[in-house]
Design a protein around this motif. Structure first.
Motif, PDB file in Angstrom:
ATOM      1  N   PRO A  63     -22.498  74.250 -82.080  1.00  0.00           N
ATOM      2  CA  PRO A  63     -23.334  73.848 -81.052  1.00  0.00           C
ATOM      3  C   PRO A  63     -22.774  74.098 -79.784  1.00  0.00           C
ATOM      4  O   PRO A  63     -21.278  73.948 -79.815  1.00  0.00           O
ATOM      5  CB  PRO A  63     -23.428  72.391 -81.610  1.00  0.00           C
ATOM      6  N   ALA A  65     -22.478  72.588 -75.665  1.00  0.00           N
ATOM      7  CA  ALA A  65     -22.825  71.405 -75.056  1.00  0.00           C
ATOM      8  C   ALA A  65     -23.233  71.606 -73.361  1.00  0.00           C
ATOM      9  O   ALA A  65     -22.454  72.156 -73.006  1.00  0.00           O
ATOM     10  CB  ALA A  65     -21.714  70.387 -74.941  1.00  0.00           C
ATOM     11  N   GLU A 185     -30.818  66.242 -83.248  1.00  0.00           N
ATOM     12  CA  GLU A 185     -31.575  67.404 -83.493  1.00  0.00           C
ATOM     13  C   GLU A 185     -30.517  68.431 -84.415  1.00  0.00           C
ATOM     14  O   GLU A 185     -29.319  68.458 -84.331  1.00  0.00           O
ATOM     15  CB  GLU A 185     -31.908  68.408 -82.417  1.00  0.00           C
ATOM     16  N   GLN A 187     -30.286  71.815 -84.131  1.00  0.00           N
ATOM     17  CA  GLN A 187     -29.874  72.806 -83.057  1.00  0.00           C
ATOM     18  C   GLN A 187     -29.791  72.162 -81.803  1.00  0.00           C
ATOM     19  O   GLN A 187     -30.878  71.581 -81.321  1.00  0.00           O
ATOM     20  CB  GLN A 187     -30.723  73.788 -83.033  1.00  0.00           C
ATOM     21  N   ASN A 188     -28.665  72.232 -80.988  1.00  0.00           N
ATOM     22  CA  ASN A 188     -28.618  71.411 -79.762  1.00  0.00           C
ATOM     23  C   ASN A 188     -29.351  72.265 -78.794  1.00  0.00           C
ATOM     24  O   ASN A 188     -30.125  71.646 -77.829  1.00  0.00           O
ATOM     25  CB  ASN A 188     -27.057  71.763 -79.263  1.00  0.00           C
ATOM     26  N   VAL A 191     -32.322  69.993 -78.394  1.00  0.00           N
ATOM     27  CA  VAL A 191     -32.211  69.026 -77.430  1.00  0.00           C
ATOM     28  C   VAL A 191     -32.490  69.361 -75.979  1.00  0.00           C
ATOM     29  O   VAL A 191     -32.930  68.624 -75.206  1.00  0.00           O
ATOM     30  CB  VAL A 191     -30.644  68.538 -77.623  1.00  0.00           C
ATOM     31  N   THR A 214     -26.248  68.174 -74.370  1.00  0.00           N
ATOM     32  CA  THR A 214     -27.016  68.642 -75.442  1.00  0.00           C
ATOM     33  C   THR A 214     -26.146  68.610 -76.672  1.00  0.00           C
ATOM     34  O   THR A 214     -26.582  68.437 -77.899  1.00  0.00           O
ATOM     35  CB  THR A 214     -27.494  70.049 -75.248  1.00  0.00           C
ATOM     36  N   TYR A 215     -24.809  68.046 -76.558  1.00  0.00           N
ATOM     37  CA  TYR A 215     -24.113  67.740 -77.873  1.00  0.00           C
ATOM     38  C   TYR A 215     -22.806  66.923 -77.523  1.00  0.00           C
ATOM     39  O   TYR A 215     -22.219  67.276 -76.528  1.00  0.00           O
ATOM     40  CB  TYR A 215     -23.682  69.167 -78.304  1.00  0.00           C
ATOM     41  N   GLY A 228     -27.252  64.603 -76.852  1.00  0.00           N
ATOM     42  CA  GLY A 228     -27.556  65.022 -78.083  1.00  0.00           C
ATOM     43  C   GLY A 228     -26.549  65.034 -79.285  1.00  0.00           C
ATOM     44  O   GLY A 228     -25.490  64.823 -78.864  1.00  0.00           O
ATOM     45  N   LEU A 230     -25.749  65.688 -83.551  1.00  0.00           N
ATOM     46  CA  LEU A 230     -26.196  66.322 -84.929  1.00  0.00           C
ATOM     47  C   LEU A 230     -26.324  64.930 -85.921  1.00  0.00           C
ATOM     48  O   LEU A 230     -26.255  64.047 -85.780  1.00  0.00           O
ATOM     49  CB  LEU A 230     -24.977  67.116 -85.460  1.00  0.00           C
TER      50      LEU A 230
END
Length: 812
Positions: A63, A65, A185, A187-188, A191, A214-215, A228, A230
């Motif tokens: 992932p 970010a 999610e 998959q980032n 997100v 996103t991560y 975001g 996992l």
């Protein structure tokens, strides 16, 4: 435009400084203080289970970010952190590339931060030799617009869509608190797509406040508004008390109460995101469900009942905000025959919309709403609907709906279920019948005869004005024939239930000021004011209420019943009030009105010390000889006998008659029994009592009567007479010793009276008085009884005394 760049790389094993990484290049204008804020924002931690030495494909699948953050000085940071190939002992490192956006400066091209998600500008290596990167003059977007593919993504995330949009909206508020919203999610990139949905759905100001990444592996420690994660990190986020949406798991069961978010989700599932901008052009709160629901319905998006109600309610408040085309499309959507889940609140909102549009729009536009409302009123039983005006059903449209609903209305009104049918339902049917021109004249008498008692019953179930009151008053205002018939029915009910009618009129101000006589209703309306003004003077209240009828009880006896019921509803009149009522109207009037029973209650319920009760009983027996019977007649005759016992010469056998009447009057009122027993025993204790009556009394051995005699003999008037009248003392001695073979109640009582009442009286006498007692006993009885008195007067032992008295009497 000049945007400073920043590069950061994770530390390698063996680095001298024990840090997570270091800045490898920093553009001009980024201070050390800002770098301290930026460093935790661009940090990175590998997911659980990541390979120590990943292949190129595995490295690319890790992932990334993508982060948008606000800094303390008002500036912002947009950047990407991605895993990169390392060397030597660190085969995987991460590299962060970000741009610093000064406060008040927009992104190049006035783009939103999420549009830079897949920008080709992001690199995974620091400039060669760590050269200071040049400031950026542009930040190009990704190879495709951010909204590309969002429709498909939104449809795929349909079960989570409303709840996530609701939380993203709350997270975008200026004073949002409570930690970040966590989007889980696999998959980032998904997100980032959620953030793309937010960028399209929310107003721009809200989107720019929505900081995100996103991560991250540590959602609970993030200062951003959306993060975001996992699936393996979802449990930790929940334990931290965060709002977590696991979009990679089973769909949620519970829906969100946020109506705006539910409407937005339906728009996305209908693949019509362009409607968000159209809705934002309407007036009102950008997050109110109404504007978005209006635009959605106008464009064919199917909504639920709450959302449709919100649309109708918003349009009702702002009918000027929509052009004719939109109004037509909104009406068509709301009145669609394919909708089968309408609710009461939706119909209420549609009713308000009709009221707002009626007269503003042509009747052809509002006719579907009018038809929808009256159909619901008839078939749905919604009694709270705001009905259209009568002219809304003029022309062919009105004739068509009347032809369909008219027979249904008449059939229900004619049914005998009116008593069980709620008042609001009957009122609604009558109003709709008039709106549609349905002729129900023949049914009206039966309808109002069932409606009138139902009004009283429902109004008594709870305090305050009943819920049906406004609609009822509108019905009476609209339909003169219904008003006349209903008021007449209530006037006929009033004599039987005047209190219920009076309480109803206090809660519902019926209009009966016209030419109808309505004497009973006028009395019921008068009584609250009379009681307030005259207080506890019930006689004065009765006279005032009776005057309000405008009729004499001689001409209309039923007004007498109504007036009595209003003033003495829950209690009997006093004896004085009953005698006033008897004198105020003839016995014929009381007989016709049935109020004679109230007078009987007054006589029988009077306290034992009320002097006029016996006179009232005497008058009632003379006035109503045919009406009064059974137990009540015997009780009144007992009172009448008390009158004769105290003031006249009753017929012989009155001691036995008291017992007979008492038994016939069971269950006898305690006060009546007390009065009768007292009158009887006082007469039996009188100096001139007939011997035959006393003999009958003693031989009856009636325990209750003998107990009353005992109480009267022990009372102070009898004791005084015994002490002061030797002849009376002699008489009592003679009678208290004259019946040795009577029953146990009398022999026990007589022995006790001799010892406890007569003996103290005789001992208090002078010697001359005692001699007079002895002489009187001998003169009226025998020498043996005189000897018995002398022995009794000397004796101190009650047992020996009793035996001697009995022996002397037998020998005498």
């Amino acid at each position: 435009m000049s945007l400073a760049q920043v590069h950061y790389i994770s530390a390698a094993p063996g680095d001298a400084e024990k840090t997570a990484g270091r800045f490898t290049a920093v553009g001009p204008g980024v201070s050390q203080a800002l770098l301290a804020e930026i460093e935790p924002l661009v940090g990175y931690a590998l997911p659980d289970g990541a390979s120590h030495r990943p292949a190129d494909a595995e490295l690319r699948s890790l992932p990334q970010a993508f982060t948008y953050a606000a800094l303390s000085d008002g500036s912002r940071l947009v950047g990407r952190t991605a895993p990169a190939r390392g060397e030597g002992p660190a085969p995987v490192r991460f590299h962060a590339h970000a741009v610093h956006i000064p406060s008040g400066v927009p992104l190049p091209g006035d783009r939103l931060p999420v549009e830079a998600w897949r920008s080709p500008h992001w690199v995974s290596v620091t400039p060669v030799g760590g050269a200071l990167p040049d400031p950026l003059g542009a930040l190009p977007p990704g190879p495709a617009p951010v909204r590309e593919g969002l429709d498909d993504f939104a449809v795929s995330r349909g079960p989570w869509l409303a709840a996530v949009l609701a939380d993203l909206r709350r997270a975008s508020e200026e004073a949002a608190a409570g930690g970040p919203v966590v989007l889980v999610e696999r998959q980032n990139a998904d997100v980032a797509r959620w953030l793309g949905l937010a960028a399209v759905t929310l107003p721009r100001d809200s989107v720019e406040r929505l900081t995100f990444t996103t991560y991250t592996r540590r959602p609970g420690s993030s200062a951003l508004r959306v993060v975001g994660a996992l699936p393996e990190d979802a449990a930790a986020a929940r334990e931290a008390g965060l709002r977590v949406h696991v979009c990679a798991d089973r769909p949620p069961v519970d829906g969100t109460p946020d109506m705006w978010a539910r409407t937005a989700a339906r728009v996305w599932r209908s693949r019509a995101p362009e409607l968000f901008q159209e809705a934002r052009e309407l007036p009102g709160d950008p997050f109110a469900a109404g504007p978005l629901a209006v635009i959605a319905l106008c464009n064919g998006v199917a909504l639920g009942p709450e959302e449709r109600a919100a649309a109708a309610g918003w349009a009702a408040e702002r009918p000027y905000a929509l052009d004719a085309e939109r109004i037509g499309r909104l009406v068509e959507a709301l009145a669609s025959p394919g909708i089968d889940d309408r609710t009461g609140s939706e119909f209420d909102a549609v009713g308000r919309l009709f009221g707002a549009l009626d007269g503003r729009c042509p009747a052809s536009v509002t006719a579907p709403l009018a038809a929808m409302l009256v159909t619901e009123a008839v078939r749905g039983g919604n009694g709270s609907l705001e009905l259209p005006r009568r002219d809304a059903f003029a022309g062919p449209d009105g004739e068509a709906i009347a032809g369909v609903l008219g027979p249904e209305i008449l059939t229900e009104l004619e049914s005998g279920a009116g008593g069980a049918r709620p008042v609001a339902r009957t009122v609604q049917l009558l109003r709709v019948a008039r709106l549609l021109g349905v002729n129900g004249t023949e049914l009206l008498p039966g309808v109002v005869d069932r409606l009138a008692p139902a009004l009283l019953a429902e109004a008594s179930e709870e305090p305050g004005p009943p819920a049906f009151a406004p609609a009822l008053l509108e019905l009476l205002d609209e339909q003169f024939d219904v008003r006349t018939a209903l008021l007449g029915a209530l006037d006929r009910i009033a004599p039987a239930a005047p209190g219920a009618v009076a309480r109803f009129l206090e809660r519902v101000a019926l209009p009966f000021t016209g030419t109808q006589a309505l004497p009973h209703l006028r009395m019921c309306a008068e009584v609250p004011g009379a009681m307030t003004t005259l207080g506890r003077d019930r006689t004065a209240v009765w006279h005032r209420v009776l005057r309000a009828a405008g009729l004499s009880p001689f001409a209309e006896p039923l007004v007498l019943r109504t007036a009595v019921g209003l003033v003495w509803e829950d209690r009997a009149p006093t004896v004085e009030e009953a005698r006033m009522l008897l004198e105020a109207a003839t016995s014929d009037a009381h007989r016709a009105a049935g109020t004679w029973a109230r007078l009987v209650d007054a006589a029988l319920g009077a306290p034992a010390d009320t002097e006029d009760a016996t006179a009232l009983a005497h008058d009632l027996l003379r006035a109503f000889p045919q009406e009064i019977g059974g137990r009540e007649r015997a009780a009144l005759q007992l009172l009448d006998l008390c009158r004769d016992l105290r003031t006249g010469a009753p017929e012989p056998g009155w001691a036995e008659q008291v017992r007979t009447l008492r038994d016939r009057a069971e269950p006898l009122e305690p006060a009546v029994q007390e009065r009768a027993f007292t009158a009887l025993v006082e007469r039996l204790l009188a100096p001139d009592r007939p011997g035959a009556e006393l003999y009958d009394f003693v031989r009856s051995d009636d325990a209750e009567l003998i107990a009353a005699y005992d109480r009267a003999a022990r009372a102070e008037p009898t004791r005084t007479r015994l002490r002061t009248h030797p002849a009376y003392a002699a008489d009592c001695f003679t009678h208290w010793t004259a019946h040795p073979h009577a029953g146990p109640a009398w022999t026990t009582t007589a022995a006790a009276l001799l010892d406890e009442v007569l003996r103290p009286a005789v001992r208090a006498m002078t010697a001359e008085a005692v001699a007079e007692v002895e002489e009187t006993v001998g003169r009226t009885g025998s020498s043996g009884r005189a000897n018995a008195f002398r022995d009794w007067n000397r004796s101190r032992a009650l047992g020996r005394l009793g035996r001697r008295i009995a022996g002397r009497v037998r020998r005498g």
